[in-house]
Write a protein that holds these residues in place. Structure first.
Motif, short mmCIF file in Angstrom:
data_model
loop_
_atom_site.label_atom_id
_atom_site.label_comp_id
_atom_site.label_asym_id
_atom_site.label_seq_id
_atom_site.Cartn_x
_atom_site.Cartn_y
_atom_site.Cartn_z
N VAL A 231 0.87 -1.17 0.00
CA VAL A 231 0.00 0.00 0.00
C VAL A 231 0.91 1.23 0.00
O VAL A 231 1.63 1.48 0.96
N LEU A 232 0.87 1.98 -1.09
CA LEU A 232 1.80 3.08 -1.27
C LEU A 232 1.12 4.44 -1.09
O LEU A 232 0.03 4.67 -1.60
N GLN A 233 1.78 5.30 -0.36
CA GLN A 233 1.35 6.68 -0.24
C GLN A 233 2.56 7.54 0.05
O GLN A 233 3.67 7.03 0.28
N GLY A 234 2.39 8.84 0.01
CA GLY A 234 3.49 9.75 0.29
C GLY A 234 4.65 9.59 -0.66
O GLY A 234 4.48 9.38 -1.87
N SER A 235 5.85 9.67 -0.13
CA SER A 235 7.05 9.65 -0.96
C SER A 235 7.24 8.33 -1.69
O SER A 235 7.80 8.29 -2.79
N GLN A 236 6.77 7.22 -1.11
CA GLN A 236 6.91 5.94 -1.79
C GLN A 236 5.97 5.84 -3.00
O GLN A 236 6.30 5.23 -4.00
N ALA A 237 4.80 6.45 -2.91
CA ALA A 237 3.91 6.49 -4.07
C ALA A 237 4.56 7.29 -5.19
O ALA A 237 4.53 6.88 -6.36
N LEU A 238 5.15 8.42 -4.85
CA LEU A 238 5.84 9.22 -5.85
C LEU A 238 7.01 8.46 -6.45
O LEU A 238 7.20 8.43 -7.66
N ALA A 239 7.79 7.80 -5.59
CA ALA A 239 8.95 7.04 -6.07
C ALA A 239 8.51 5.92 -7.00
O ALA A 239 9.17 5.63 -8.00
N PHE A 240 7.40 5.27 -6.66
CA PHE A 240 6.90 4.18 -7.50
C PHE A 240 6.53 4.69 -8.88
O PHE A 240 6.83 4.05 -9.90
N LEU A 241 5.91 5.85 -8.95
CA LEU A 241 5.49 6.40 -10.23
C LEU A 241 6.64 7.01 -11.01
O LEU A 241 6.58 7.10 -12.23
N PHE A 262 -0.37 1.22 -11.11
CA PHE A 262 -0.80 2.12 -10.04
C PHE A 262 -2.16 2.74 -10.36
O PHE A 262 -3.07 2.75 -9.54
N LEU A 263 -2.29 3.28 -11.57
CA LEU A 263 -3.50 4.01 -11.93
C LEU A 263 -4.72 3.11 -11.98
O LEU A 263 -5.81 3.50 -11.54
N SER A 264 -4.57 1.90 -12.50
CA SER A 264 -5.71 0.98 -12.53
C SER A 264 -6.13 0.60 -11.12
O SER A 264 -7.32 0.51 -10.81
N SER A 265 -5.15 0.40 -10.24
CA SER A 265 -5.47 0.08 -8.85
C SER A 265 -6.13 1.27 -8.17
O SER A 265 -7.04 1.11 -7.35
N LEU A 266 -5.69 2.47 -8.51
CA LEU A 266 -6.29 3.68 -7.96
C LEU A 266 -7.78 3.74 -8.30
O LEU A 266 -8.62 4.02 -7.43
N VAL A 267 -8.11 3.48 -9.56
CA VAL A 267 -9.51 3.51 -9.97
C VAL A 267 -10.31 2.47 -9.20
O VAL A 267 -11.41 2.75 -8.70
N ARG A 268 -9.77 1.26 -9.08
CA ARG A 268 -10.47 0.21 -8.34
C ARG A 268 -10.64 0.59 -6.87
O ARG A 268 -11.68 0.31 -6.25
N THR A 269 -9.62 1.23 -6.30
CA THR A 269 -9.67 1.63 -4.89
C THR A 269 -10.77 2.65 -4.66
O THR A 269 -11.55 2.55 -3.70
N ILE A 270 -10.85 3.64 -5.54
CA ILE A 270 -11.87 4.67 -5.40
C ILE A 270 -13.27 4.05 -5.52
O ILE A 270 -14.19 4.38 -4.76
N LYS A 271 -13.41 3.11 -6.46
CA LYS A 271 -14.72 2.49 -6.67
C LYS A 271 -15.15 1.63 -5.48
O LYS A 271 -16.34 1.54 -5.17
N SER A 272 -14.19 0.97 -4.84
CA SER A 272 -14.55 0.00 -3.80
C SER A 272 -14.49 0.56 -2.38
O SER A 272 -14.91 -0.10 -1.44
N SER A 273 -13.98 1.77 -2.23
CA SER A 273 -13.83 2.33 -0.88
C SER A 273 -14.99 3.24 -0.52
O SER A 273 -15.95 3.38 -1.27
#
Length: 429
Positions: A231-241, A262-273
């Protein structure tokens, strides 16, 4: 030649100097991250009624937008490009340019040039049932048209430059004109996005889960993730991208497919959260988005953003397609694969959904147990079969039509849908 030629030569020398210099190129892969979150966040904030927080959020977001000065876009003749009233009634295109300047944040060091190392185009169909996100490789050679000089006058057109030089050459308006010339599409909305927005947005949503097929440790971006789910957020999310050396074959093309994980997971996360039903989270997202983009004048309007959000909010995630602009390797970079690109752009102009027959790209692979990555619709009588291995730059098969009238792209075009679960592939020689 021009000052642009000098810049191109300097960039070539920087690349030859080795990884330490190229570190400055692993940038902010956050364009769709921002756009989808802006749309989802703002529509929900404005759509909640009877909640004082939502009312306050709406006013505050409006204030945030109105305090920003938009970038004026122009058409090929230099006339102001302003979408008409009711543009959201049909299809629309939005371009997002990810700047590698660091936005003036000293933490990123002296960035030098202001290059659009990320350029993405979102197309939403007229019936609002399909969305296609096209990623343009930063090292793709394209023609740059004459662009307005922010100080007055205009810059000369150039026949062959890398697309990521357009932002430094003539600003956002120049990047839009360049992509319009390349694609044949009208792009009335655009924005420039900076590094820090990725951190703020990923924090606001509580992180994005990504699958990694093996350990990745990239000293250039600071990315350090283990095989499996992260689960990536903050600086690690930026580094991943931003990572390029850590995934696929170490190229920008591998980075694009890694971003799509990352982006496909982001869309799924928004839809399911609970993001859609949580006004506090939505307000936080909207504020983070507004603070970290420099929009065109046409996008510098909360009503416009809300209209776009209304068009996007009910799209099935299987109808959200991420695709890499068709390309093939040439000396010093990549070039458009013309026939395949014409098929893709023809589908968007005709508002056809696109179906992919190729793999997800060198930076990603199907997640274990996901059932593969193909998005090809079931074959019907009369459908042509794309070649299994098309040589780089060779003519591709004509687009075919599946059960949902989708345009089936040839197998040398890479991408995935938001519904596909994929994993990032660690770098390998």
């Amino acid at each position: 030649m021009s000052e642009m030629h000098t810049r191109a030569q300097a960039r070539a020398q920087e690349k030859a100097a080795g990884p330490a210099v190229r570190h400055g190129r692993q940038k902010q892969q956050h364009p769709l991250t921002f756009l989808l979150k802006i749309f989802v966040a703002v529509i929900a904030v404005f759509g909640v009624t009877g909640v004082s927080l939502a009312a306050y959020a709406a006013v505050d977001v409006v204030s945030s937008v109105s305090n920003k000065r938009g970038v004026k876009l122009v058409d090929a003749k230099g006339n102001e490009s302003t979408p008409g009233v009711g543009a959201m009634d049909g299809s629309f295109n939005v371009l997002l340019a990810g700047s590698d300047s660091g936005g003036g944040n000293a933490a990123y060091g002296d960035r030098g040039e202001n290059l659009n190392d990320v350029t993405m185009l979102l197309h939403v169909s007229a019936d609002h049932k399909n969305a296609t996100v096209v990623s343009f490789p930063r090292d793709m050679f394209v023609a740059i048209p004459s662009c307005p000089d922010p100080k007055g006058g205009s810059f000369d057109a150039m026949s062959r430059q890398k697309i990521n030089s357009s932002l430094s050459y003539g600003g956002l308006a120049c990047t839009v004109l360049t992509v319009e010339k390349l694609t044949g599409l009208d792009i009335p909305y655009a924005a420039v996005i900076q590094f820090d927005g990725v951190i703020e947005m990923s924090n606001a949503i509580g992180g994005v889960p990504v699958c990694v097929a093996g350990d990745i440790k990239d000293p250039y971006t600071g990315l350090d993730v283990k095989a499996g789910q992260n689960v990536l957020q903050g600086s690690q999310a930026l580094a991943f991208l931003r990572t390029r050396h850590g995934v696929g074959d170490g190229s920008d093309l591998g980075r694009i497919s890694n971003q799509q994980v990352f982006l496909s997971s982001l869309v799924r996360t928004i839809k399911s959260s609970d993001v859609l039903s949580n006004p506090v989270k939505l307000y936080t997202l909207a504020k983070a988005a507004i603070k970290n983009i420099d929009p065109s004048e046409s996008l510098n309007n909360p009503t416009t953003i809300v209209s776009m959000a209304m068009a996007l909010k009910n799209i099935d995630i299987s109808k959200v397609v991420f695709v890499q602009y068709p390309n093939h390797y040439v000396d010093g970079g990549v070039a458009p694969t013309v026939d395949a690109a014409e098929q893709l752009m023809g589908a968007l102009k005709n508002d056809q959904p696109v179906a992919l027959t190729g793999d997800t790209g060198v930076g990603s692979e199907a997640a274990p147990g996901s059932g593969g990555t193909s998005t090809t619709p079931p074959a019907q009588a009369g459908d042509a079969t794309p070649p299994a291995d098309s040589p780089a730059g060779a003519p591709s098969a004509q687009p075919t039509t599946g059960t949902d009238s989708s345009a089936t792209l040839p197998s040398d075009v890479h991408g995935q849908t938001a519904a596909q679960e994929t994993c990032s592939k660690p770098f390998s020689e």
